[in-house]
Design a protein around this motif. Structure first.
Motif, PDB file in Angstrom:
ATOM      1  N   GLN A  57       0.817  -1.217   0.000  1.00  0.00           N
ATOM      2  CA  GLN A  57       0.000   0.000   0.000  1.00  0.00           C
ATOM      3  C   GLN A  57       0.849   1.265   0.000  1.00  0.00           C
ATOM      4  OE1 GLN A  57      -1.054  -2.709   2.052  1.00  0.00           O
ATOM      5  NE2 GLN A  57      -2.412  -3.165   0.345  1.00  0.00           N
ATOM      6  N   ASP A  58       1.852   1.331   0.869  1.00  0.00           N
ATOM      7  CA  ASP A  58       2.617   2.585   0.954  1.00  0.00           C
ATOM      8  C   ASP A  58       4.071   2.448   0.496  1.00  0.00           C
ATOM      9  OD1 ASP A  58       3.904   1.370   3.108  1.00  0.00           O
ATOM     10  OD2 ASP A  58       3.126   2.754   4.604  1.00  0.00           O
ATOM     11  N   GLY A  59       4.519   1.229   0.167  1.00  0.00           N
ATOM     12  CA  GLY A  59       5.868   1.047  -0.364  1.00  0.00           C
ATOM     13  C   GLY A  59       6.961   0.941   0.682  1.00  0.00           C
ATOM     14  N   GLU A 102      10.211   1.211  -7.271  1.00  0.00           N
ATOM     15  CA  GLU A 102       9.311   2.305  -7.663  1.00  0.00           C
ATOM     16  C   GLU A 102       8.220   2.527  -6.627  1.00  0.00           C
ATOM     17  OE1 GLU A 102       8.123   0.966 -11.528  1.00  0.00           O
ATOM     18  OE2 GLU A 102       9.784   2.009 -12.509  1.00  0.00           O
ATOM     19  N   ASN A 103       7.689   1.446  -6.075  1.00  0.00           N
ATOM     20  CA  ASN A 103       6.654   1.570  -5.047  1.00  0.00           C
ATOM     21  C   ASN A 103       7.191   2.308  -3.826  1.00  0.00           C
ATOM     22  OD1 ASN A 103       4.159   1.219  -3.795  1.00  0.00           O
ATOM     23  ND2 ASN A 103       4.676  -0.807  -3.061  1.00  0.00           N
ATOM     24  N   ALA A 109       8.561  10.298  -2.704  1.00  0.00           N
ATOM     25  CA  ALA A 109       8.169  11.418  -3.564  1.00  0.00           C
ATOM     26  C   ALA A 109       6.937  12.116  -2.995  1.00  0.00           C
ATOM     27  CB  ALA A 109       7.899  10.922  -4.983  1.00  0.00           C
ATOM     28  N   ARG A 110       5.951  11.322  -2.597  1.00  0.00           N
ATOM     29  CA  ARG A 110       4.731  11.919  -2.019  1.00  0.00           C
ATOM     30  C   ARG A 110       5.040  12.634  -0.717  1.00  0.00           C
ATOM     31  NH1 ARG A 110       2.588   6.863  -3.271  1.00  0.00           N
ATOM     32  NH2 ARG A 110       2.802   6.255  -1.107  1.00  0.00           N
ATOM     33  N   LYS A 111       5.795  11.992   0.145  1.00  0.00           N
ATOM     34  CA  LYS A 111       6.017  12.514   1.492  1.00  0.00           C
ATOM     35  C   LYS A 111       6.948  13.718   1.514  1.00  0.00           C
ATOM     36  CE  LYS A 111       6.143  12.293   6.042  1.00  0.00           C
ATOM     37  NZ  LYS A 111       5.053  12.696   6.850  1.00  0.00           N
ATOM     38  N   PHE A 112       8.113  13.589   0.918  1.00  0.00           N
ATOM     39  CA  PHE A 112       9.131  14.615   1.093  1.00  0.00           C
ATOM     40  C   PHE A 112       9.163  15.647  -0.020  1.00  0.00           C
ATOM     41  CE2 PHE A 112      10.503  11.004   3.635  1.00  0.00           C
ATOM     42  CZ  PHE A 112      10.499  11.624   4.870  1.00  0.00           C
ATOM     43  N   ILE A 113       8.998  15.221  -1.247  1.00  0.00           N
ATOM     44  CA  ILE A 113       8.985  16.196  -2.339  1.00  0.00           C
ATOM     45  C   ILE A 113       7.718  17.037  -2.253  1.00  0.00           C
ATOM     46  CG2 ILE A 113       8.909  16.487  -4.845  1.00  0.00           C
ATOM     47  CD1 ILE A 113      10.730  13.974  -4.976  1.00  0.00           C
ATOM     48  N   ALA A 114       6.596  16.391  -1.998  1.00  0.00           N
ATOM     49  CA  ALA A 114       5.345  17.136  -1.848  1.00  0.00           C
ATOM     50  C   ALA A 114       5.418  18.065  -0.640  1.00  0.00           C
ATOM     51  CB  ALA A 114       4.174  16.169  -1.699  1.00  0.00           C
ATOM     52  N   GLN A 115       6.050  17.602   0.430  1.00  0.00           N
ATOM     53  CA  GLN A 115       6.190  18.429   1.632  1.00  0.00           C
ATOM     54  C   GLN A 115       6.993  19.698   1.330  1.00  0.00           C
ATOM     55  OE1 GLN A 115       8.463  16.698   4.969  1.00  0.00           O
ATOM     56  NE2 GLN A 115       6.449  16.456   5.921  1.00  0.00           N
ATOM     57  N   SER A 140      -4.414  21.452  -0.366  1.00  0.00           N
ATOM     58  CA  SER A 140      -5.120  20.186  -0.383  1.00  0.00           C
ATOM     59  C   SER A 140      -5.555  19.800  -1.797  1.00  0.00           C
ATOM     60  CB  SER A 140      -6.351  20.228   0.524  1.00  0.00           C
ATOM     61  OG  SER A 140      -5.943  20.410   1.853  1.00  0.00           O
ATOM     62  N   LYS A 141      -5.956  20.778  -2.579  1.00  0.00           N
ATOM     63  CA  LYS A 141      -6.374  20.493  -3.964  1.00  0.00           C
ATOM     64  C   LYS A 141      -5.199  19.945  -4.790  1.00  0.00           C
ATOM     65  CE  LYS A 141      -9.936  24.012  -4.094  1.00  0.00           C
ATOM     66  NZ  LYS A 141     -10.293  25.327  -4.605  1.00  0.00           N
ATOM     67  N   CYS A 142      -3.996  20.345  -4.442  1.00  0.00           N
ATOM     68  CA  CYS A 142      -2.818  19.911  -5.204  1.00  0.00           C
ATOM     69  C   CYS A 142      -2.483  18.451  -4.958  1.00  0.00           C
ATOM     70  CB  CYS A 142      -1.602  20.753  -4.841  1.00  0.00           C
ATOM     71  SG  CYS A 142      -1.730  22.462  -5.348  1.00  0.00           S
ATOM     72  N   PHE A 143      -2.780  17.923  -3.769  1.00  0.00           N
ATOM     73  CA  PHE A 143      -2.289  16.594  -3.416  1.00  0.00           C
ATOM     74  C   PHE A 143      -3.365  15.572  -3.109  1.00  0.00           C
ATOM     75  CE2 PHE A 143       1.147  19.530  -2.350  1.00  0.00           C
ATOM     76  CZ  PHE A 143       2.113  18.989  -3.167  1.00  0.00           C
ATOM     77  N   PHE A 144      -4.600  15.974  -2.984  1.00  0.00           N
ATOM     78  CA  PHE A 144      -5.618  14.998  -2.597  1.00  0.00           C
ATOM     79  C   PHE A 144      -6.765  14.990  -3.568  1.00  0.00           C
ATOM     80  CE2 PHE A 144      -3.520  16.649   1.228  1.00  0.00           C
ATOM     81  CZ  PHE A 144      -2.915  15.490   1.652  1.00  0.00           C
TER      82      PHE A 144
END
Length: 144
Positions: A57-59, A102-103, A109-115, A140-144
């Protein structure tokens, strides 16, 4: 007594093996030795077993690797992914490990780059006089 398979112990072990194999790449004559082959086979066996324990699920990997009810964890995941990526780079592992890598990478990528993006974006929004609630809605619109 319950046997616990520790995440960090496995992370350090596979990363250490990857570092040793990388150093031995500089000495082609040593790569034909039985000890090198033993280290390589252990690395491949370890990577194969770890690949079976990744949380799909989360890699990430769990802090107790074979207990999915435990939390998933970042530092061992980074070490395992780095070792596996090194394995691909030097052809110690085949391309079947690519989806596993990749997973795990998607999590980082989601956690740190998005942060980081979120922090920069919030600075921009604050500079343009938006309220914290408006910032939250926009981010929130950008990531969810």
């Amino acid at each position: 007594m319950m046997r616990l398979i520790d995440h960090l112990g496995n992370g350090w072990a596979i990363m250490g093996a990857a570092e040793a194999l990388t150093a031995l790449e500089q000495f082609p004559k040593l790569r034909n030795s039985p000890r090198y082959m033993e280290l390589l086979q252990n690395f491949q066996f370890h990577a194969g077993n770890l690949s079976l324990l990744q949380n799909k699920q989360d890699g990430k990997w769990h802090n107790v690797l074979d207990h999915p009810e435990t939390f998933t964890e970042t530092s061992a995941t980074a070490m395992i992914l780095t070792a596996m990526l090194r394995g691909l780079q030097y052809d110690w592992l085949d391309r079947s490990y690519l989806p596993i890598i990749e997973n795990g990478w998607r999590y980082f990528a989601r956690k740190f780059i998005a942060q980081q993006f979120t922090l920069e974006y919030q600075k921009f929004l604050l500079k343009n006089s938006l309220t914290s609630f408006e910032i939250h809605l926009t981010v929130s619109k950008c990531f969810f």
